[in-house]
Design a protein around this motif. Structure first.
Motif, PDB file in Angstrom:
ATOM      1  N   MET A  40    -125.505  88.170 -61.378  1.00  0.00           N
ATOM      2  CA  MET A  40    -124.610  88.367 -60.243  1.00  0.00           C
ATOM      3  C   MET A  40    -124.164  89.820 -60.191  1.00  0.00           C
ATOM      4  SD  MET A  40    -121.208  86.191 -59.181  1.00  0.00           S
ATOM      5  CE  MET A  40    -120.190  86.709 -60.541  1.00  0.00           C
ATOM      6  N   SER A  41    -124.138  90.399 -58.994  1.00  0.00           N
ATOM      7  CA  SER A  41    -123.741  91.807 -58.881  1.00  0.00           C
ATOM      8  C   SER A  41    -122.912  92.098 -57.646  1.00  0.00           C
ATOM      9  CB  SER A  41    -124.985  92.711 -58.864  1.00  0.00           C
ATOM     10  OG  SER A  41    -125.830  92.398 -57.767  1.00  0.00           O
ATOM     11  N   GLY A  42    -122.603  91.082 -56.838  1.00  0.00           N
ATOM     12  CA  GLY A  42    -121.855  91.356 -55.619  1.00  0.00           C
ATOM     13  C   GLY A  42    -120.783  90.343 -55.292  1.00  0.00           C
ATOM     14  N   GLY A  43    -120.275  89.626 -56.300  1.00  0.00           N
ATOM     15  CA  GLY A  43    -119.243  88.633 -56.049  1.00  0.00           C
ATOM     16  C   GLY A  43    -119.842  87.287 -55.699  1.00  0.00           C
ATOM     17  N   TYR A  44    -118.975  86.285 -55.655  1.00  0.00           N
ATOM     18  CA  TYR A  44    -119.461  84.923 -55.493  1.00  0.00           C
ATOM     19  C   TYR A  44    -120.010  84.629 -54.093  1.00  0.00           C
ATOM     20  CZ  TYR A  44    -117.807  83.417 -60.073  1.00  0.00           C
ATOM     21  OH  TYR A  44    -117.652  83.252 -61.419  1.00  0.00           O
ATOM     22  N   ARG A  45    -119.448  85.217 -53.059  1.00  0.00           N
ATOM     23  CA  ARG A  45    -119.964  84.956 -51.711  1.00  0.00           C
ATOM     24  C   ARG A  45    -121.366  85.542 -51.551  1.00  0.00           C
ATOM     25  NH1 ARG A  45    -115.930  82.566 -49.096  1.00  0.00           N
ATOM     26  NH2 ARG A  45    -113.798  83.020 -49.807  1.00  0.00           N
ATOM     27  N   ARG A  46    -121.577  86.736 -52.076  1.00  0.00           N
ATOM     28  CA  ARG A  46    -122.921  87.316 -52.068  1.00  0.00           C
ATOM     29  C   ARG A  46    -123.868  86.480 -52.929  1.00  0.00           C
ATOM     30  NH1 ARG A  46    -125.374  90.011 -48.653  1.00  0.00           N
ATOM     31  NH2 ARG A  46    -126.882  88.346 -48.999  1.00  0.00           N
ATOM     32  N   ASP A  47    -123.337  85.959 -54.036  1.00  0.00           N
ATOM     33  CA  ASP A  47    -124.136  85.122 -54.925  1.00  0.00           C
ATOM     34  C   ASP A  47    -124.612  83.866 -54.205  1.00  0.00           C
ATOM     35  OD1 ASP A  47    -125.272  85.028 -57.480  1.00  0.00           O
ATOM     36  OD2 ASP A  47    -123.687  83.753 -58.278  1.00  0.00           O
ATOM     37  N   ALA A  48    -123.739  83.274 -53.402  1.00  0.00           N
ATOM     38  CA  ALA A  48    -124.120  82.076 -52.658  1.00  0.00           C
ATOM     39  C   ALA A  48    -125.266  82.380 -51.689  1.00  0.00           C
ATOM     40  CB  ALA A  48    -122.915  81.523 -51.901  1.00  0.00           C
ATOM     41  N   LEU A  49    -125.186  83.512 -50.977  1.00  0.00           N
ATOM     42  CA  LEU A  49    -126.259  83.899 -50.061  1.00  0.00           C
ATOM     43  C   LEU A  49    -127.564  84.168 -50.807  1.00  0.00           C
ATOM     44  CD1 LEU A  49    -124.370  86.265 -47.589  1.00  0.00           C
ATOM     45  CD2 LEU A  49    -125.587  84.173 -46.981  1.00  0.00           C
ATOM     46  N   ASP A  50    -127.449  84.889 -51.928  1.00  0.00           N
ATOM     47  CA  ASP A  50    -128.653  85.201 -52.694  1.00  0.00           C
ATOM     48  C   ASP A  50    -129.294  83.933 -53.250  1.00  0.00           C
ATOM     49  OD1 ASP A  50    -128.245  87.872 -52.184  1.00  0.00           O
ATOM     50  OD2 ASP A  50    -127.410  88.336 -54.154  1.00  0.00           O
ATOM     51  N   PHE A  51    -128.467  82.988 -53.653  1.00  0.00           N
ATOM     52  CA  PHE A  51    -128.993  81.724 -54.161  1.00  0.00           C
ATOM     53  C   PHE A  51    -129.732  80.977 -53.058  1.00  0.00           C
ATOM     54  CE2 PHE A  51    -127.971  77.086 -54.624  1.00  0.00           C
ATOM     55  CZ  PHE A  51    -128.956  76.803 -55.547  1.00  0.00           C
ATOM     56  N   VAL A  91    -117.086  78.039 -53.205  1.00  0.00           N
ATOM     57  CA  VAL A  91    -117.126  79.051 -52.155  1.00  0.00           C
ATOM     58  C   VAL A  91    -117.998  78.588 -50.993  1.00  0.00           C
ATOM     59  CG1 VAL A  91    -117.998  81.374 -51.638  1.00  0.00           C
ATOM     60  CG2 VAL A  91    -116.619  80.990 -53.680  1.00  0.00           C
ATOM     61  N   ALA A  92    -119.095  77.915 -51.309  1.00  0.00           N
ATOM     62  CA  ALA A  92    -120.040  77.448 -50.285  1.00  0.00           C
ATOM     63  C   ALA A  92    -120.326  75.969 -50.523  1.00  0.00           C
ATOM     64  CB  ALA A  92    -121.320  78.265 -50.337  1.00  0.00           C
ATOM     65  N   PRO A  93    -119.381  75.078 -50.208  1.00  0.00           N
ATOM     66  CA  PRO A  93    -119.565  73.653 -50.512  1.00  0.00           C
ATOM     67  C   PRO A  93    -120.744  73.023 -49.785  1.00  0.00           C
ATOM     68  CG  PRO A  93    -117.638  74.007 -49.109  1.00  0.00           C
ATOM     69  CD  PRO A  93    -118.087  75.352 -49.567  1.00  0.00           C
ATOM     70  N   GLU A  94    -121.225  73.695 -48.731  1.00  0.00           N
ATOM     71  CA  GLU A  94    -122.386  73.159 -48.018  1.00  0.00           C
ATOM     72  C   GLU A  94    -123.644  73.159 -48.893  1.00  0.00           C
ATOM     73  OE1 GLU A  94    -119.673  75.419 -45.195  1.00  0.00           O
ATOM     74  OE2 GLU A  94    -120.673  75.813 -47.115  1.00  0.00           O
ATOM     75  N   LEU A  95    -123.725  74.089 -49.854  1.00  0.00           N
ATOM     76  CA  LEU A  95    -124.944  74.195 -50.663  1.00  0.00           C
ATOM     77  C   LEU A  95    -125.172  72.963 -51.530  1.00  0.00           C
ATOM     78  CD1 LEU A  95    -124.867  77.986 -51.633  1.00  0.00           C
ATOM     79  CD2 LEU A  95    -126.196  76.854 -49.837  1.00  0.00           C
ATOM     80  N   PRO A  96    -124.198  72.527 -52.350  1.00  0.00           N
ATOM     81  CA  PRO A  96    -124.449  71.280 -53.085  1.00  0.00           C
ATOM     82  C   PRO A  96    -124.579  70.066 -52.174  1.00  0.00           C
ATOM     83  CG  PRO A  96    -122.194  72.065 -53.435  1.00  0.00           C
ATOM     84  CD  PRO A  96    -122.934  73.163 -52.755  1.00  0.00           C
ATOM     85  N   GLU A  97    -123.942  70.117 -51.014  1.00  0.00           N
ATOM     86  CA  GLU A  97    -124.091  69.003 -50.068  1.00  0.00           C
ATOM     87  C   GLU A  97    -125.526  68.941 -49.553  1.00  0.00           C
ATOM     88  OE1 GLU A  97    -122.803  67.825 -45.547  1.00  0.00           O
ATOM     89  OE2 GLU A  97    -121.605  69.304 -46.619  1.00  0.00           O
ATOM     90  N   ILE A  98    -126.099  70.097 -49.193  1.00  0.00           N
ATOM     91  CA  ILE A  98    -127.459  70.141 -48.667  1.00  0.00           C
ATOM     92  C   ILE A  98    -128.483  69.817 -49.753  1.00  0.00           C
ATOM     93  CG2 ILE A  98    -129.244  71.665 -47.717  1.00  0.00           C
ATOM     94  CD1 ILE A  98    -126.931  73.195 -46.294  1.00  0.00           C
ATOM     95  N   LEU A  99    -128.288  70.398 -50.935  1.00  0.00           N
ATOM     96  CA  LEU A  99    -129.287  70.261 -51.994  1.00  0.00           C
ATOM     97  C   LEU A  99    -129.121  68.994 -52.820  1.00  0.00           C
ATOM     98  CD1 LEU A  99    -129.322  73.966 -53.218  1.00  0.00           C
ATOM     99  CD2 LEU A  99    -131.033  72.817 -51.805  1.00  0.00           C
ATOM    100  N   GLY A 100    -127.937  68.405 -52.797  1.00  0.00           N
ATOM    101  CA  GLY A 100    -127.724  67.176 -53.538  1.00  0.00           C
ATOM    102  C   GLY A 100    -127.948  67.362 -55.028  1.00  0.00           C
ATOM    103  N   ALA A 101    -128.681  66.433 -55.626  1.00  0.00           N
ATOM    104  CA  ALA A 101    -128.920  66.462 -57.072  1.00  0.00           C
ATOM    105  C   ALA A 101    -129.725  67.683 -57.496  1.00  0.00           C
ATOM    106  CB  ALA A 101    -129.633  65.185 -57.507  1.00  0.00           C
TER     107      ALA A 101
END
Length: 454
Positions: A396-407, A371-381
């Motif tokens: 998780m309580s608001g779906g995967y897109r909300r999960d990405a923001l919360d993460f 959903v948010a491929p930028e996150l593993p790209e930014i954080l790497g390993a």
């Protein structure tokens, strides 16, 4: 039921290969990944060629205690209309639990979880299926799911549960033979018995997929080749009835187009083997009779005649508030143990609950990365380690897109990621997507102060 033929799961990663693959009569696309007003060009081209597209839902949670969400049903209906689909499909599963009246916050599994095969759960499922049927412009078919664990105190086999569901609602079935194999390994259930008990004339189509076994547990990965044992179950099904359609599912770790084509050929051969067997020729296409004495709650007496088809769905399909409350309490207890660190409810295998919990976290990390491929790209390993720590602290309580923001907010509030440049990139990503009312105004103010001014 309309004959669909040979199909494959459409995914953006293999869209070009699917378009070029000969012999594809239809495809199935995950409904939640489609916008009816902006369909992918690949699906448009397939539709123009006369290839049928079936939307496959994954988030309704028809087996959950709550009534189906109206917005989700509307989206599924719009998807079917935009694609000109002859039917839509969903799962016999629950995906969320908790909320008002349960003593627990709303929790989401992020994946499909099995419903208990009890009378209460059947009542709730039948009522929810009827609600969905009334809201959809085309017929609904529901899929049996794979399970890593079993509910204590179940009152029916899978075949009996599905038989009664069809009898009471008239819903079609999407039978996943890979899931029958999964439940054979993980729960000791006999696929042949399940097929014997099914109302096979209600089958809309069949799923076939691969997986892998680890430490005696079968994982339905959709990322591995279809094993011979799954093809054997498909042949066994085809001896009873020729399925209107058979579809290969692959969600990741995509092989070459030639390998996909080879799997499709093997699937076709398995169907032809079953259809041409002596058992198939002798049985014709007759329905399967389930003896009354073998069906829960039916008492004794003579066995009924062949199950009528197509099913009228004239049986009772109501669920009392008390039944919904009981099912809701049970599902909330299990889900809290899986995603929120609560105690394992009585009767469950604690080891299997742990296996399921780890599988849910892995699935959650993988989907957020998509959903948010930028996150593993930014954080790497660091991505996986950081996400596992986050998931342990927050359900998780608001779906995967909300999960990405919360993460992302969780990461920024700690000492990750290493390096000023990575932190700046993550802050910008989060600010660009947090919207007009971000989850933490304090974090927003701090983040804006740290960003360089243009």
């Amino acid at each position: 039921m309309e004959r669909l033929g040979t199909g494959i799961g459409w995914r953006p990663e293999i869209a070009e290969a699917v378009e070029a693959m000969p012999g594809i009569d239809w495809v199935e696309a995950v409904a939640e990944n489609l916008c009816p007003g902006h369909l992918p060009e690949s699906l448009r081209r397939l539709r123009e060629r006369g290839v049928t597209v079936v939307p496959h839902g994954v988030s309704l949670g028809l087996g959950g205690a709550d009534r189906p969400d109206g917005a989700r049903l509307t989206a599924l209906a719009e998807c079917a209309g935009a694609l000109g689909s002859p039917l839509v499909t969903e799962h016999i599963a629950f995906v969320r639990a908790g909320g008002p009246g349960t003593g627990s916050p709303l929790l989401e599994a992020g994946h499909l979880l099995p419903v208990p095969r009890t009378r209460d759960a059947l009542d709730v499922l039948c009522a929810n299926v009827r609600i969905a049927q009334a809201a959809l412009p085309v017929p609904l078919a529901v899929e049996n799911i794979a399970a890593l664990l079993a509910w204590p105190g179940e009152e029916m086999t899978e075949g009996q549960f599905l038989y009664d569901l069809v009898d009471r609602t008239g819903v079609r079935l999407l039978i996943d033979v890979a899931n029958l194999h999964t439940n054979h390994v993980n729960r000791g259930e006999d696929p042949a018995r399940a097929l014997d008990e099914l109302p096979v004339e209600a089958i809309a189509y069949v799923h076939v997929a691969g997986g892998y076994e680890r430490d005696g547990v079968w994982h339905d990965s959709h990322a591995h080749p279809v094993p011979p044992r799954v093809l054997g179950i498909l042949t066994d099904l085809a001896e009873r009835v020729r399925p209107p359609g058979v579809l290969l599912e692959r969600d990741e770790n995509f092989p070459s187009p030639a390998e996909l084509a080879g799997e499709l050929r093997a699937i076709g051969e398995a169907v032809e083997k079953g259809a041409g067997s002596d058992a198939r020729r002798g049985a014709g296409a007759t329905a399967v009779t389930v003896p009354t004495a073998d069906r829960p709650g039916s008492g004794s007496g003579p066995a009924p005649g062949p199950h009528p088809g197509p099913h009228s769905g004239s049986g009772p399909a109501v669920a009392s508030d008390a039944a919904r409350e009981r099912v809701g309490a049970a599902q909330t207890g299990l889900l809290a143990a899986l995603v929120a660190g609560a105690a394992v409810p009585d009767g469950f295998d604690a080891v299997r609950v742990g296996v399921q919990a780890r599988a849910l976290v892995a699935k959650r990390a993988a989907v957020v990365a998509k959903v948010a491929p930028e996150l593993p790209e930014i954080l790497g390993a660091e991505y996986r380690t950081a996400f596992l720590a986050y998931a342990e602290a927050r359900a998780m309580s608001g779906g995967y897109r909300r999960d990405a923001l919360d993460f992302a907010e969780y990461v920024l509030s700690g000492d990750r990621p290493d390096g000023a440049r990575a932190r700046r990139r993550l802050r910008r990503w989060w600010l660009d997507r947090a919207g007009p009312t971000p989850p933490s105004s304090r974090l927003t103010r701090a983040t804006r102060r740290l960003l360089p001014r243009p």
